[in-house]
Each structure stands twice: as structure tokens, then as C-alpha cells.
Design a protein around this motif. Structure first.
Motif, PDB file in Angstrom:
ATOM      1  N   ASN A 179      -4.401   5.795  17.709  1.00 47.84           N
ATOM      2  CA  ASN A 179      -4.225   6.639  18.889  1.00 47.84           C
ATOM      3  C   ASN A 179      -5.142   7.859  18.830  1.00 47.84           C
ATOM      4  O   ASN A 179      -5.772   8.239  19.829  1.00 47.84           O
ATOM      5  CB  ASN A 179      -2.757   7.065  18.984  1.00 47.84           C
ATOM      6  CG  ASN A 179      -2.484   7.963  20.171  1.00 47.84           C
ATOM      7  OD1 ASN A 179      -2.578   9.187  20.077  1.00 47.84           O
ATOM      8  ND2 ASN A 179      -2.144   7.349  21.299  1.00 47.84           N
ATOM      9  N   TRP A 180      -5.237   8.481  17.643  1.00 41.36           N
ATOM     10  CA  TRP A 180      -6.075   9.679  17.489  1.00 41.36           C
ATOM     11  C   TRP A 180      -7.551   9.350  17.667  1.00 41.36           C
ATOM     12  O   TRP A 180      -8.283  10.062  18.368  1.00 41.36           O
ATOM     13  CB  TRP A 180      -5.833  10.282  16.109  1.00 41.36           C
ATOM     14  CG  TRP A 180      -6.595  11.547  15.868  1.00 41.36           C
ATOM     15  CD1 TRP A 180      -6.280  12.802  16.299  1.00 41.36           C
ATOM     16  CD2 TRP A 180      -7.822  11.674  15.144  1.00 41.36           C
ATOM     17  NE1 TRP A 180      -7.212  13.717  15.885  1.00 41.36           N
ATOM     18  CE2 TRP A 180      -8.186  13.044  15.172  1.00 41.36           C
ATOM     19  CE3 TRP A 180      -8.637  10.784  14.472  1.00 41.36           C
ATOM     20  CZ2 TRP A 180      -9.332  13.524  14.549  1.00 41.36           C
ATOM     21  CZ3 TRP A 180      -9.792  11.255  13.850  1.00 41.36           C
ATOM     22  CH2 TRP A 180     -10.122  12.614  13.890  1.00 41.36           C
ATOM     23  N   ILE A 181      -8.006   8.263  17.054  1.00 48.69           N
ATOM     24  CA  ILE A 181      -9.415   7.869  17.177  1.00 48.69           C
ATOM     25  C   ILE A 181      -9.744   7.523  18.626  1.00 48.69           C
ATOM     26  O   ILE A 181     -10.816   7.879  19.139  1.00 48.69           O
ATOM     27  CB  ILE A 181      -9.721   6.671  16.256  1.00 48.69           C
ATOM     28  CG1 ILE A 181      -9.653   7.112  14.794  1.00 48.69           C
ATOM     29  CG2 ILE A 181     -11.083   6.070  16.563  1.00 48.69           C
ATOM     30  CD1 ILE A 181      -9.732   5.965  13.808  1.00 48.69           C
ATOM     31  N   GLY A 182      -8.816   6.851  19.298  1.00 44.66           N
ATOM     32  CA  GLY A 182      -9.047   6.499  20.699  1.00 44.66           C
ATOM     33  C   GLY A 182      -9.227   7.729  21.573  1.00 44.66           C
ATOM     34  O   GLY A 182     -10.115   7.764  22.440  1.00 44.66           O
ATOM     35  N   ARG A 183      -8.408   8.748  21.356  1.00 37.88           N
ATOM     36  CA  ARG A 183      -8.523   9.972  22.145  1.00 37.88           C
ATOM     37  C   ARG A 183      -9.814  10.709  21.827  1.00 37.88           C
ATOM     38  O   ARG A 183     -10.444  11.268  22.731  1.00 37.88           O
ATOM     39  CB  ARG A 183      -7.313  10.874  21.896  1.00 37.88           C
ATOM     40  CG  ARG A 183      -6.040  10.340  22.563  1.00 37.88           C
ATOM     41  CD  ARG A 183      -4.887  11.321  22.501  1.00 37.88           C
ATOM     42  NE  ARG A 183      -4.284  11.344  21.168  1.00 37.88           N
ATOM     43  CZ  ARG A 183      -4.410  12.333  20.291  1.00 37.88           C
ATOM     44  NH1 ARG A 183      -5.142  13.403  20.628  1.00 37.88           N
ATOM     45  NH2 ARG A 183      -3.834  12.282  19.116  1.00 37.88           N
ATOM     46  N   ARG A 184     -10.220  10.693  20.572  1.00 34.00           N
ATOM     47  CA  ARG A 184     -11.458  11.374  20.176  1.00 34.00           C
ATOM     48  C   ARG A 184     -12.696  10.672  20.727  1.00 34.00           C
ATOM     49  O   ARG A 184     -13.674  11.321  21.107  1.00 34.00           O
ATOM     50  CB  ARG A 184     -11.547  11.416  18.658  1.00 34.00           C
ATOM     51  CG  ARG A 184     -10.482  12.257  17.991  1.00 34.00           C
ATOM     52  CD  ARG A 184     -10.869  13.695  17.894  1.00 34.00           C
ATOM     53  NE  ARG A 184     -12.060  13.889  17.071  1.00 34.00           N
ATOM     54  CZ  ARG A 184     -12.515  15.067  16.674  1.00 34.00           C
ATOM     55  NH1 ARG A 184     -11.857  16.159  17.008  1.00 34.00           N
ATOM     56  NH2 ARG A 184     -13.610  15.173  15.957  1.00 34.00           N
ATOM     57  N   ARG A 185     -12.675   9.364  20.773  1.00 40.55           N
ATOM     58  CA  ARG A 185     -13.834   8.586  21.218  1.00 40.55           C
ATOM     59  C   ARG A 185     -13.767   8.199  22.685  1.00 40.55           C
ATOM     60  O   ARG A 185     -14.685   7.567  23.191  1.00 40.55           O
ATOM     61  CB  ARG A 185     -13.967   7.315  20.374  1.00 40.55           C
ATOM     62  CG  ARG A 185     -14.183   7.554  18.880  1.00 40.55           C
ATOM     63  CD  ARG A 185     -15.501   8.270  18.624  1.00 40.55           C
ATOM     64  NE  ARG A 185     -15.689   8.569  17.214  1.00 40.55           N
ATOM     65  CZ  ARG A 185     -16.439   7.828  16.378  1.00 40.55           C
ATOM     66  NH1 ARG A 185     -17.028   6.744  16.813  1.00 40.55           N
ATOM     67  NH2 ARG A 185     -16.584   8.199  15.118  1.00 40.55           N
ATOM     68  N   GLY A 186     -12.683   8.534  23.356  1.00 37.65           N
ATOM     69  CA  GLY A 186     -12.537   8.153  24.754  1.00 37.65           C
ATOM     70  C   GLY A 186     -12.412   6.655  24.946  1.00 37.65           C
ATOM     71  O   GLY A 186     -12.905   6.101  25.932  1.00 37.65           O
ATOM     72  N   VAL A 187     -11.752   6.007  23.995  1.00 37.30           N
ATOM     73  CA  VAL A 187     -11.612   4.549  24.023  1.00 37.30           C
ATOM     74  C   VAL A 187     -10.131   4.192  23.901  1.00 37.30           C
ATOM     75  O   VAL A 187      -9.373   4.888  23.225  1.00 37.30           O
ATOM     76  CB  VAL A 187     -12.405   3.911  22.854  1.00 37.30           C
ATOM     77  CG1 VAL A 187     -12.214   2.395  22.852  1.00 37.30           C
ATOM     78  CG2 VAL A 187     -13.884   4.256  22.951  1.00 37.30           C
TER      79      VAL A 187
END
Length: 262
Positions: free
Chosen positions: A28-36
Motif C-alpha cells: 500500500n505504501w509503495i503504491g501511494r509513493r509511486r502512484g500505482v
């Protein structure tokens, strides 16, 4: 093992749950950071991995599940093969994020969670391997006594249970049936109750009493650190507890543990 009153959760299961939570949170955190949208891919990988891990365990122990096919769905009893689950999860994750910038960081997180969880699980399983304390005396339902030390030299299994314990009640018919014909002795050791109560309960369920023993002082549970019921101890010919299964055990898991003792 984490105990809450009479309930207990094996540490290896706790580590697996924590590893899954860490992986999903990181996704979830990586998705929010990468816009994915990583959440969908993470959930796909998780569900596919769990199904594959369960299917792998069922395939390895099909002769046990063939007796009671419905128990394939009893996932709360445990019974997962890590390797097919992890491989399937990794493949699904890679396919789902094959064109995404989030693939590399989430793959690293996945690998890290697997490594940490595997290491913690290995340490927990190793800590469970301890010598069975000497001098423990069991009582039979007809007031006879037996010394566990006399069983050293051959492997055996000890199942700790009580009549008031719902998971114990569910697994007892299977345990009694397997104890009746198992080449490796299975001792069904009641914890803390008297012979009359135990015999009355067994009679009400029409269960054989031949392999039932009493541990009125809870000596086995205290000596082995088995804080919850039911608990199944797999003991080798040297008197070492090779594995401890906390909670309701399936026929497949019991037979797999017996195979490992031979």
C-alpha cells in the motif's frame, strides 16, 4: 507460543500473519509513493499463494484427506506447503506488476518478508525441540500408572486435551481412531480432570478409552510449556520433542508428523 487464557497461537503461525501484514502494508505504501495500484497485485499474490500452499499440502497428504474430503476446507487446522505458495505468489506478483515501476521495490519487500518470517519460524521450531522431562507419571482410567520414561527408545505422540475444550472435542474422534491402529503409539493425555468425568464424556461420545491417560497435576503441560489446548507433541526415540502442534490438528497434519518420526 502466545497464550490468551486457554487459547494459544503457535509462534510460527503468528510470524506468518505478521509477515503477510507487513507485505500488504508495504504494498500500500509503495503504491501511494509511486502512484500505482499495488494493493490489487498484492492481494492477488496473497490469495493465489495461500491457495497454492494449501493445494500443495493436500496433494502431499491426499491419502488422509481422501478419508474426510471436507477437511480440505478446514484451513484453521493448519496445513500449508510454503514452497509452492511462495513460488505462486512471486509469479502472480511479477505478472500483475510486469510493466509497473513498483515491481522492483515490492519484490524486494516480498523477499525480505519471506526471509525474516522463515528465519523467525526456523528459530521458533528449533526452540520447541527440547528433551521431554523425566519422571512424569500418567494414570489410566482404571487407576493404573505408567511412567513416560519407559517409552524412551521408540517414538511416540502425546496429545494434551480436556473435555471442556471445543477444539479437543472436535479432534478427539479422529485421534481415538488413529491411536487404535497407529504403529507409533499415540497417548491421549487428559489435563486436570478426574477419571469419572473423562470416562463419562468418552462414553457419551461412544469413544474408546484404551489410549486415554490422565495427568491430574498438569505436569506435561507445565514441563513442556504447552499453555493452550489441544496440543500435540511428537517425541522421537531419544525422548526429544521434535515438534509441537498447538490447536486443533487435522488427520493429515497428524499423519505427516508421524511420518517424520519414523
Amino acid at each position: 507460543m502466545i497464550a490468551i487464557g486457554p487459547l494459544a497461537l503457535a509462534l510460527e503461525r503468528l510470524f506468518a500473519i505478521l509477515g503477510i501484514i507487513a507485505f500488504m502494508a508495504a504494498g500500500n505504501w509503495i503504491g501511494r509513493r509511486r502512484g500505482v495500484d499495488c494493493d490489487t497485485a498484492a492481494w492477488r499474490a496473497l490469495l493465489a499463494g495461500l491457495v497454492a500452499a494449501r493445494a500443495g499440502f493436500v496433494a502431499q497428504n491426499w491419502h488422509a484427506f481422501a478419508i474426510e474430503p471436507a477437511t480440505i476446507l478446514y484451513v484453521w487446522q493448519g496445513g500449508f506447503s510454503p514452497l509452492p505458495g511462495l513460488v505462486t505468489a512471486a509469479i502472480v506478483l511479477g505478472v500483475s506488476l510486469r510493466r509497473s515501476r513498483a515491481l522492483a521495490p515490492l519484490t524486494l519487500v516480498f523477499a525480505g518478508c519471506v526471509a525474516v518470517t522463515s528465519g523467525a519460524t526456523a528459530a521458533a521450531l528449533a526452540s520447541a525441540q527440547r528433551p521431554l522431562p523425566q519422571g512424569i507419571v500418567l494414570q489410566s482410567l482404571d487407576s493404573g500408572k505408567s511412567l513416560l520414561d519407559d517409552r524412551r527408545g521408540k517414538p511416540f505422540v502425546v496429545n494434551l486435551w480436556a473435555t471442556w475444550c471445543p477444539p479437543c472435542q472436535r479432534e478427539m474422534p479422529m485421534m481415538v481412531a488413529e491411536a487404535a491402529h497407529s504403529a507409533v503409539p499415540i497417548l491421549l493425555v487428559n489435563q486436570g480432570e478426574d477419571a469419572d468425568n473423562v470416562r463419562a464424556w468418552l462414553d457419551s461420545k461412544r469413544l474408546e478409552t484404551a489410549h486415554v491417560h490422565l495427568d491430574r497435576d498438569l505436569r506435561i503441560a507445565a514441563a513442556t510449556g504447552s499453555a493452550g489446548l489441544p496440543a500435540t507433541l511428537f517425541i522421537d526415540s531419544k525422548g526429544v520433542i521434535r515438534a509441537l502442534h498447538v490447536g486443533e490438528i487435522s488427520r493429515a497434519a497428524l499423519l505427516a508428523g508421524l511420518r517424520d518420526l519414523k
